[in-house]
Design an enzyme around this catalytic site. Sequence first.
Site, PDB file in Angstrom:
ATOM      1  CB  SER A 106      -0.956   0.011   1.197  1.00 36.79           C
ATOM      2  OG  SER A 106      -0.241  -0.126   2.415  1.00 36.79           O
TER       3      SER A 106
ATOM      4  CG  HIS B 276      -0.891   4.008   4.043  1.00 38.28           C
ATOM      5  ND1 HIS B 276      -1.431   3.585   5.225  1.00 38.28           N
ATOM      6  CD2 HIS B 276      -0.525   2.883   3.372  1.00 38.28           C
ATOM      7  CE1 HIS B 276      -1.413   2.262   5.269  1.00 38.28           C
ATOM      8  NE2 HIS B 276      -0.852   1.819   4.162  1.00 38.28           N
TER       9      HIS B 276
END
Length: 281
Positions: free
Chosen positions: A36, A262
């Site tokens: 990811s 992220h």
Amino acid sequence: MRTTAFIAIMVTALAGATAVPAAAGTAGEYVALGDSAAAGPLILPPDLSSPGCLRSLANYPHVAAKELGVPLTDVTCSGATTADMTAPQQTSAGAVPPQLDALGAQTRTVTVTIGGNDVGLVGAATSCINLLPGINPDCVDRYTAGGHDQLAEKIAAFEPVWGALLDAIHAKAPDADVFVAGYGTYLPHNGCWPIAPLTPRDANYIQGSIDKTNAALARQAAAHDAHYIDVRTASIGHDVCKLPGVKWFESVIPTSVAAPMHPNADGMAAIGGLVAAAISG
């Protein structure tokens, strides 16, 4: 890095309004592999070709491919581990093929970001969230109890596995240049509680473990005929503690449309530029 179920729900809800077809081109010239940190979950627009992978059409592989003017096959997938490079990966929308299946004799460039899920970096960071510092103990003591650093030991155990993966990439794409893009500087020294709700010791432990992962990936890249792209150094000063427009990564509560812990769209744009520069030499 592994994402939570609510991300999948949010992407599914957004999909109907934001669907953009995948970029056309000769599949396989540039192939992007990874987890990811490369896929870019929640960053708009989503890539609906593999909805369970929570992949963005604005992730760093797409940014780099556009800058380089080359066709891209992006098989990055949120939640991917090294095992998912050579075996099907189960996602919320069903299984996706092994990522290395995208490689072939026509492949000229490969980028890969992998290892965070092997070690469990996001899970460790999440477990260290501390809303009552001084009352709740620092999690670093739990992770290093008995003189054993659990994350460091996992990194050491997986390091040769990452090297073997690079050999497998070369075997599948013998004429490709391979680039390993590392993970970034998510947290500054001592962190920034409560923006990132980790105590100073825990923030340093988590970022230190990310740095150890990067060092292992860099060693394996050097030993297995691959190029290492140092995202950590370039992202210093762009950590989760900075203001929107400066930070490349989101904290536990994002301030932009991106997954917690992220890269955000700004981060993907910057990392994509680093990757394009490395590829073009």
